[in-house]
Scaffold this motif. Structure first.
Motif, mmCIF file in Angstrom:
data_model
loop_
_atom_site.group_PDB
_atom_site.id
_atom_site.type_symbol
_atom_site.label_atom_id
_atom_site.label_comp_id
_atom_site.label_asym_id
_atom_site.label_seq_id
_atom_site.Cartn_x
_atom_site.Cartn_y
_atom_site.Cartn_z
ATOM 1 N N ALA A 1 43.566 40.357 33.506
ATOM 2 C CA ALA A 1 42.402 40.017 32.830
ATOM 3 C C ALA A 1 42.176 39.893 31.325
ATOM 4 O O ALA A 1 43.162 40.296 30.659
ATOM 5 C CB ALA A 1 41.301 41.110 33.245
ATOM 6 N N HIS B 1 33.531 46.694 30.749
ATOM 7 C CA HIS B 1 33.275 45.515 30.666
ATOM 8 C C HIS B 1 32.882 44.919 32.164
ATOM 9 O O HIS B 1 32.025 43.799 32.275
ATOM 10 C CB HIS B 1 34.466 44.775 30.276
ATOM 11 N N LYS B 2 33.530 45.575 33.365
ATOM 12 C CA LYS B 2 33.120 44.874 34.425
ATOM 13 C C LYS B 2 31.647 45.394 34.727
ATOM 14 O O LYS B 2 30.754 44.457 35.284
ATOM 15 C CB LYS B 2 34.323 45.320 35.569
ATOM 16 N N ARG B 3 31.329 46.693 34.678
ATOM 17 C CA ARG B 3 29.988 47.158 35.010
ATOM 18 C C ARG B 3 29.046 46.353 34.111
ATOM 19 O O ARG B 3 28.127 45.954 34.521
ATOM 20 C CB ARG B 3 29.993 48.490 34.752
ATOM 21 N N HIS C 1 38.169 48.016 30.223
ATOM 22 C CA HIS C 1 38.054 47.143 31.392
ATOM 23 C C HIS C 1 37.159 47.312 32.543
ATOM 24 O O HIS C 1 36.194 46.551 32.766
ATOM 25 C CB HIS C 1 39.448 46.980 32.253
ATOM 26 N N HIS D 1 29.395 43.256 32.868
ATOM 27 C CA HIS D 1 29.280 41.936 33.356
ATOM 28 C C HIS D 1 28.155 41.918 34.690
ATOM 29 O O HIS D 1 27.371 40.955 34.791
ATOM 30 C CB HIS D 1 30.687 41.243 33.733
ATOM 31 N N PHE E 1 34.233 35.831 31.490
ATOM 32 C CA PHE E 1 34.918 36.831 31.881
ATOM 33 C C PHE E 1 34.994 36.756 33.298
ATOM 34 O O PHE E 1 34.060 36.759 34.099
ATOM 35 C CB PHE E 1 34.196 38.043 31.218
ATOM 36 N N ASP E 2 36.309 36.909 33.957
ATOM 37 C CA ASP E 2 36.484 37.028 35.302
ATOM 38 C C ASP E 2 36.643 38.303 36.003
ATOM 39 O O ASP E 2 37.629 39.070 35.649
ATOM 40 C CB ASP E 2 37.760 36.308 35.790
ATOM 41 N N SER E 3 35.527 38.856 36.342
ATOM 42 C CA SER E 3 35.553 40.504 36.565
ATOM 43 C C SER E 3 36.491 40.792 37.772
ATOM 44 O O SER E 3 36.518 42.004 38.256
ATOM 45 C CB SER E 3 33.954 41.058 36.808
ATOM 46 N N GLU E 4 36.660 39.745 38.669
ATOM 47 C CA GLU E 4 37.962 39.841 39.588
ATOM 48 C C GLU E 4 39.040 40.010 39.480
ATOM 49 O O GLU E 4 39.782 40.764 40.195
ATOM 50 C CB GLU E 4 37.369 38.734 40.770
#
Length: 358
Positions: free
Chosen positions: A21, A347-349, A344, A351, A12-15
Motif C-alpha cells: 500500500a 486510513h482504511k477505516r 494503515h 477511506h 488510495f487503494d484500501s484493498e
C-alpha cells in the motif's frame, strides 16, 4: 468538488495489504474540501469524547466546545441527568455558552434569549407580536450523550446507542481506569491537520528512538507490539522496571476517530484530537492518577513534565510534516510494514467512511 474528492479518494487503494500500500495523498491533509467531508462522514456520525465526568459534577455545570466546527455543550441538569445540547441559539445562531462553568440558565449573549438546563426556551425578549411563534419549536436540539468510564462522549447525528468497544472495555476495566482520579487538563493547539497527529501516534513506535530519546531509554522498544481491532487498535511496550512512571510498561489504545488512552504505571492520560481547520488541530490532554500517587506532588509534577516534553517533541515533527505535505515535491509515501499497520488500519477505516458519504 465532488469529482475532486472522488478522484483523490481513489488514489488510495484500501484493498492492498500494508506491504504493497501507499499512504493517502497529501490532499487529504491540506485541502479544505476534505475537512468539510470529514465533518459529515466522521465527526457527525461517531461518538466523540469532549469531557470527563468530574467536569460536570455540580448541578448547572457545563462545558462548551466545537466538534469539527459544530458548536455543542454538555450540561448537568440535575444529579441524575446530564444533557448534550446544540450550542447554537435558535434566534440568530450565536453560540450560547463558552468554555466551562456553572449556571442556572442558558442565556444567549446576543439578544438575551434564555433556555433552561433541559434546552427548553424560557425567555424570548421583544418577540411580542410575532405570528405563529411556538416555543417548543425553538428548544435546543438534543444530541446523543454517552458515559464511558470517566469520559463523556457526544454524537451530533443519529440515534445509535453507544456500545463500549469489545475487548478494549474489558482491558480498561482490568486496569481499573474508573478508580483513577483526574488531576489536570491542558490543551495544545498544533499546526497540523488532525490526521497528521493521529498518524504520528499510530506508527508503532517507529519515531520513538529518534524523536523521544528520554522516553526511549525508559521502554524496551524491541518489545513494541500492535494489535488491530474493529474501530480501535492497541500498542504496548514493556518498560525498564526502574522507571517509576512507566511501571511495567505502557499501553496505548486508539479509538476511531480521535481518542487516545495511554496507561502506564499508576497513570493514565487521554488525548482528544479536534480539528480546528485543515491545517490546525487542538489536542486536549487529561491526566489521571491512582489515589496513592495523587498526593505525591513531586511524582505528579515530574510525570506532567515528562508528558509535556513528549508532546512538544511530537508537535514539532507534526508541524514539520504539515509543511512537507504542502510541498510540490511530495505526493504520498509508503508504510513501514513491520510497525505502521495501525496507521494503515486507520486510513482504511477513514477511506471507507469518506467514500460512503459521497
Amino acid at each position: 468538488m465532488l469529482d475532486f474528492l472522488k478522484d483523490e479518494l481513489a488514489v488510495f487503494d484500501s484493498e492492498l495489504p500494508v506491504e504493497q500500500a501507499w499512504t493517502p495523498p497529501s490532499s487529504w491533509y491540506t485541502q479544505p474540501e476534505f475537512m468539510a467531508l470529514e465533518k459529515n462522514a466522521v465527526f457527525d456520525n461517531n461518538w466523540i469524547p469532549i469531557a470527563h465526568t468530574e467536569q460536570l459534577a455540580k448541578n448547572g455545570s457545563y462545558l462548551a466546545t466545537c466538534i469539527a466546527g459544530e458548536p455543542v455543550a454538555i450540561v448537568r441538569e440535575s444529579q441524575s441527568r446530564i444533557r448534550a445540547l446544540s450550542n447554537v441559539c435558535r434566534h440568530n445562531a450565536a453560540s450560547i455558552l463558552t468554555g466551562e462553568g456553572v449556571t442556572e440558565r442558558l442565556t444567549c449573549p446576543y439578544h438575551g434569549w434564555q433556555y433552561d438546563l433541559s434546552g427548553a426556551l424560557s425567555k424570548a425578549p421583544r418577540m411580542a407580536g410575532v405570528r405563529d411563534f411556538d416555543r417548543q419549536q425553538f428548544q435546543l436540539p438534543q444530541l446523543g450523550l454517552a458515559e464511558w468510564g470517566p469520559l463523556l462522549l457526544v454524537r451530533t447525528k443519529g440515534s445509535q446507542k453507544f456500545e463500549p468497544f469489545s475487548g478494549l472495555n474489558e482491558r480498561l476495566e482490568q486496569l481499573e481506569w474508573r478508580n483513577l482520579k483526574h488531576l489536570k487538563r491542558r490543551s495544545y493547539d498544533v499546526d497540523c491537520n488532525w490526521k497528521v497527529y493521529i498518524d504520528n501516534y499510530l506508527d508503532g513506535g517507529y519515531h520513538v528512538p529518534i524523536l523521544h530519546p528520554d522516553l526511549a531509554q525508559a521502554v524496551e522498544i524491541s518489545t513494541y507490539t500492535t494489535e488491530l481491532f474493529d474501530g480501535w487498535s492497541l500498542q504496548s511496550v514493556a518498560a525498564d522496571s526502574s522507571d517509576r512512571r512507566m511501571g511495567q510498561g505502557a499501553v496505548y489504545a486508539w479509538v476511531y476517530p480521535n481518542l487516545m488512552l495511554n496507561l502506564y504505571g499508576d497513570v493514565m492520560d487521554t488525548n482528544i484530537v479536534l480539528p480546528l481547520s485543515n491545517e490546525k488541530c487542538r489536542v486536549i490532554f487529561d491526566w489521571y492518577f491512582a489515589a496513592p500517587q495523587c498526593h505525591d506532588l513531586a511524582f505528579v509534577e515530574k510525570s506532567l513534565g515528562e508528558s509535556h516534553q513528549v508532546e512538544m517533541e511530537d508537535e514539532g515533527i507534526c508541524a514539520s510534516v504539515q509543511r512537507g505535505l504542502l510541498s510540490a515535491n511530495y505526493e504520498r509515501g509508503r508504510y513501514a510494514p513491520q510497525v505502521e499497520h495501525a496507521k494503515h488500519h486507520f486510513h482504511k477505516r477513514l477511506h471507507a467512511d469518506l467514500t460512503a458519504a459521497l
